[in-house]
Motif scaffolding. Structure first.
Motif, PDB file in Angstrom:
ATOM      1  N   GLU A  12       0.842  -1.197   0.000  1.00  0.00           N
ATOM      2  CA  GLU A  12       0.000   0.000   0.000  1.00  0.00           C
ATOM      3  C   GLU A  12       0.875   1.243   0.000  1.00  0.00           C
ATOM      4  O   GLU A  12       1.729   1.421   0.864  1.00  0.00           O
ATOM      5  CB  GLU A  12      -0.934   0.015   1.210  1.00  0.00           C
ATOM      6  CG  GLU A  12      -1.861   1.235   1.217  1.00  0.00           C
ATOM      7  CD  GLU A  12      -2.912   1.166   2.309  1.00  0.00           C
ATOM      8  OE1 GLU A  12      -2.951   2.086   3.149  1.00  0.00           O
ATOM      9  OE2 GLU A  12      -3.690   0.185   2.323  1.00  0.00           O
ATOM     10  N   GLU A  57       1.089   5.365   0.151  1.00  0.00           N
ATOM     11  CA  GLU A  57       0.351   6.565   0.545  1.00  0.00           C
ATOM     12  C   GLU A  57       0.732   7.701  -0.399  1.00  0.00           C
ATOM     13  O   GLU A  57       1.912   8.020  -0.579  1.00  0.00           O
ATOM     14  CB  GLU A  57       0.654   6.954   1.991  1.00  0.00           C
ATOM     15  CG  GLU A  57      -0.204   8.122   2.461  1.00  0.00           C
ATOM     16  CD  GLU A  57      -0.293   8.206   3.979  1.00  0.00           C
ATOM     17  OE1 GLU A  57      -0.299   9.332   4.500  1.00  0.00           O
ATOM     18  OE2 GLU A  57      -0.370   7.143   4.635  1.00  0.00           O
ATOM     19  N   TRP A  86      -0.088  11.677  -1.362  1.00  0.00           N
ATOM     20  CA  TRP A  86      -0.695  12.962  -1.013  1.00  0.00           C
ATOM     21  C   TRP A  86      -0.841  13.802  -2.269  1.00  0.00           C
ATOM     22  O   TRP A  86       0.064  13.852  -3.113  1.00  0.00           O
ATOM     23  CB  TRP A  86       0.174  13.712  -0.004  1.00  0.00           C
ATOM     24  CG  TRP A  86       0.197  13.113   1.366  1.00  0.00           C
ATOM     25  CD1 TRP A  86      -0.389  11.946   1.773  1.00  0.00           C
ATOM     26  CD2 TRP A  86       0.858  13.638   2.521  1.00  0.00           C
ATOM     27  NE1 TRP A  86      -0.143  11.721   3.107  1.00  0.00           N
ATOM     28  CE2 TRP A  86       0.625  12.746   3.591  1.00  0.00           C
ATOM     29  CE3 TRP A  86       1.624  14.780   2.754  1.00  0.00           C
ATOM     30  CZ2 TRP A  86       1.130  12.970   4.878  1.00  0.00           C
ATOM     31  CZ3 TRP A  86       2.134  15.013   4.025  1.00  0.00           C
ATOM     32  CH2 TRP A  86       1.888  14.116   5.082  1.00  0.00           C
ATOM     33  N   GLU A 136      -9.837   9.332  -8.263  1.00  0.00           N
ATOM     34  CA  GLU A 136     -10.193   8.210  -7.393  1.00  0.00           C
ATOM     35  C   GLU A 136     -11.061   7.168  -8.092  1.00  0.00           C
ATOM     36  O   GLU A 136     -10.937   5.975  -7.804  1.00  0.00           O
ATOM     37  CB  GLU A 136     -10.899   8.731  -6.141  1.00  0.00           C
ATOM     38  CG  GLU A 136      -9.990   9.525  -5.214  1.00  0.00           C
ATOM     39  CD  GLU A 136     -10.690   9.974  -3.938  1.00  0.00           C
ATOM     40  OE1 GLU A 136     -11.935   9.838  -3.870  1.00  0.00           O
ATOM     41  OE2 GLU A 136      -9.995  10.456  -3.027  1.00  0.00           O
ATOM     42  N   GLU A 156      -4.533   0.045 -10.358  1.00  0.00           N
ATOM     43  CA  GLU A 156      -4.560  -1.158  -9.523  1.00  0.00           C
ATOM     44  C   GLU A 156      -4.943  -2.395 -10.329  1.00  0.00           C
ATOM     45  O   GLU A 156      -4.494  -3.506 -10.014  1.00  0.00           O
ATOM     46  CB  GLU A 156      -5.516  -0.950  -8.354  1.00  0.00           C
ATOM     47  CG  GLU A 156      -5.008   0.086  -7.359  1.00  0.00           C
ATOM     48  CD  GLU A 156      -5.916   0.288  -6.164  1.00  0.00           C
ATOM     49  OE1 GLU A 156      -5.484   0.920  -5.192  1.00  0.00           O
ATOM     50  OE2 GLU A 156      -7.084  -0.191  -6.211  1.00  0.00           O
ATOM     51  N   LYS A 176      -1.517  -1.174  -3.996  1.00  0.00           N
ATOM     52  CA  LYS A 176      -2.738  -0.453  -3.644  1.00  0.00           C
ATOM     53  C   LYS A 176      -2.380   1.008  -3.385  1.00  0.00           C
ATOM     54  O   LYS A 176      -1.373   1.304  -2.734  1.00  0.00           O
ATOM     55  CB  LYS A 176      -3.380  -1.055  -2.394  1.00  0.00           C
ATOM     56  CG  LYS A 176      -4.606  -0.296  -1.878  1.00  0.00           C
ATOM     57  CD  LYS A 176      -5.168  -0.977  -0.638  1.00  0.00           C
ATOM     58  CE  LYS A 176      -6.287  -0.144  -0.015  1.00  0.00           C
ATOM     59  NZ  LYS A 176      -7.410   0.066  -0.951  1.00  0.00           N
ATOM     60  N   HIS A 231      -3.324   4.432  -1.576  1.00  0.00           N
ATOM     61  CA  HIS A 231      -4.116   5.122  -0.551  1.00  0.00           C
ATOM     62  C   HIS A 231      -3.930   6.618  -0.765  1.00  0.00           C
ATOM     63  O   HIS A 231      -2.895   7.188  -0.396  1.00  0.00           O
ATOM     64  CB  HIS A 231      -3.657   4.707   0.843  1.00  0.00           C
ATOM     65  CG  HIS A 231      -4.320   5.492   1.947  1.00  0.00           C
ATOM     66  ND1 HIS A 231      -5.687   5.567   2.084  1.00  0.00           N
ATOM     67  CD2 HIS A 231      -3.791   6.237   2.951  1.00  0.00           C
ATOM     68  CE1 HIS A 231      -5.987   6.318   3.131  1.00  0.00           C
ATOM     69  NE2 HIS A 231      -4.848   6.750   3.665  1.00  0.00           N
ATOM     70  N   VAL A 261      -4.569  10.564  -0.306  1.00  0.00           N
ATOM     71  CA  VAL A 261      -4.945  11.499   0.761  1.00  0.00           C
ATOM     72  C   VAL A 261      -4.956  12.907   0.169  1.00  0.00           C
ATOM     73  O   VAL A 261      -3.915  13.410  -0.265  1.00  0.00           O
ATOM     74  CB  VAL A 261      -3.968  11.436   1.944  1.00  0.00           C
ATOM     75  CG1 VAL A 261      -4.393  12.412   3.034  1.00  0.00           C
ATOM     76  CG2 VAL A 261      -3.874  10.016   2.493  1.00  0.00           C
TER      77      VAL A 261
END
Length: 428
Positions: free
Chosen positions: A44, A46, A48, A60, A68, A75, A77, A79
């Motif tokens: 995963e 992250e 930003w 998104e 994916e 994955k 994620h 933010v």
């Protein structure tokens, strides 16, 4: 029927010999597919970003699922962050505390500051960088350069083009945007004979974002090619001539007082017929496409920056993707970054109005506005990619204001600015 007793060892052997099947037994007897199990063990990342509402929805719901599906072991994620000075401060703090994201989409002028502090990965060390470095439009990749190394990839860009009031152009006898500044200035002169209160050019501000396109086009140079000094460049006779031209056009009311924060504002001025031309990024169209100004957009026409001493040269803006040193998944992060600057995700994000960064995109429906920005991007320059740019920009903007208001003689204002900028470049 006799009840079968299964020993613990038999269970272990059963699990070993059935490891290649499509299901896994859980303690309570439930089963899950191996594909689900594999998803649970994806890396995963992250990420930003500061995408807008519309951009976030597309990113998104379209971009992430596509990535994916093509990279099932990763994955994303995502933010979303608000673009503020506080975000930059918070990101610095997160990097120091080893809590930074893996990848971030950040303003291009932030990249050298983060690189200086040692928080970003030098992409020259990443496999495949040399294969993609030539795919970007114009000088976009230079926005990631810091002391001979590259610390990011351009993921979306913006620049400024010339926007004209069509009614005023027609009244001045022009049926198309002027090709040169001389042609524009002559048109403004004819219009001023009819309306002495009219201004010609609306510039947003005295900062580099506002005035560098004019300074560069008029023949000026801010620093040497390696961004190490302003002396010999900002005070060169060609640069002095460019500054003198800006000053003269301001005194003659060809350039409006918006350059020092006065009225008419550039947007209102062009829409209300108080200005002949402004330079602005593509968000002029996206913001005004709805609301009270929607119908007024029919009265404006777009063109690349007019030529002068140099070919009409604008300024580069936008966001870059950077990889943080604190990431525990650098290879997967690099995979995501490279993928984001391929044609498919670039085209999808272009649906939101973002300008792509890569050359030769195929099968993309461009309107006239979009095409003009892409052409201008190929003849745009970056602000110096140095860690002290914010301070340098403040010095430069103050120099412009001193010249325009005649608070200082032009030569004195330039001399003082050169000394300060040289000092800032020496510590960057």
């Amino acid at each position: 029927m006799r009840k079968m007793i299964v020993s613990p060892m038999a269970v272990v052997l059963f699990l070993l010999f059935t490891g290649c099947t499509r299901t896994t037994l859980l303690p309570d007897g439930e089963e899950i597919s191996l594909s689900e199990s594999k998803r649970d063990h994806r890396v995963e990342l992250e990420f930003w970003h500061t995408y807008s509402d519309a951009e976030t929805e597309v990113f998104e719901n379209k971009v992430i699922p596509l990535f994916e599906s093509q990279h099932p072991d990763i994955k994303i994620h995502a933010v979303r962050k608000d673009y503020t000075q506080q975000l930059k401060d918070d990101t610095f703090a997160a990097a120091i505390d080893n809590k930074s994201p893996d990848v971030m989409r950040m303003d291009i002028i932030w990249v050298p500051e983060f690189a200086k502090k040692g928080t970003l990965v030098n992409l020259l060390d990443m496999s495949g960088f040399e294969d993609i470095r030539k795919q970007f439009i114009g000088d976009l990749l230079t926005t990631n350069l810091y002391r001979g190394k590259y610390y990011g990839l351009p993921v979306n860009a913006n620049t400024k083009v010339a926007i004209y009031n069509k009614k005023l152009l027609a009244r001045a006898g022009l049926d198309a945007p002027p090709a040169t500044f001389d042609e524009l200035i002559q048109a403004v002169g004819r219009l001023r004979e009819q309306d002495p209160e009219l201004f010609g050019i609306g510039i947003c501000c005295s900062s580099g974002w506002g005035t560098l396109p004019y300074f560069w086009t008029f023949g000026g140079k801010l620093t040497d090619p390696n961004y190490t000094r302003a002396s010999g460049y900002l005070d060169h006779p060609d640069s002095i001539a460019a500054l003198e031209k800006i000053h003269r056009l301001y005194k003659e009311r060809v350039i409006s007082p918006s350059i020092i924060g006065k009225e008419p504002g550039s947007w209102d001025g062009i829409l209300q017929g108080q200005l002949v031309m402004i330079e602005e990024a593509h968000w002029f169209y996206t913001v005004n496409a709805t609301g009270a100004n929607k119908d007024l957009l029919q009265d404006v026409e777009i063109g690349v920056f007019p030529d002068d001493v140099n070919t009409g040269t604008s300024i580069i803006g936008g966001e870059n993707l950077v990889l943080f040193n604190g990431s525990e998944h650098k290879e997967q992060s690099w995979t995501f970054m490279q993928w984001m600057v391929t044609e498919e995700p670039q085209r999808i994000m272009a649906e939101t109005g973002l300008i792509p960064t890569i050359k030769n995109m195929r099968d993309t429906d461009h309107n006239e506005v979009y095409d003009t920005y892409l052409r201008q991007l190929g003849r745009a320059l970056p602000r110096p990619p140095v860690s002290t740019w914010t301070d340098i920009d403040n010095v430069y903007a103050l120099m412009i204001e001193y010249i325009l208001t005649e608070e200082k003689p032009l030569e004195d204002a330039v001399h003082d600015a050169v000394a300060e900028i040289d000092n800032l470049l020496s510590i960057q």
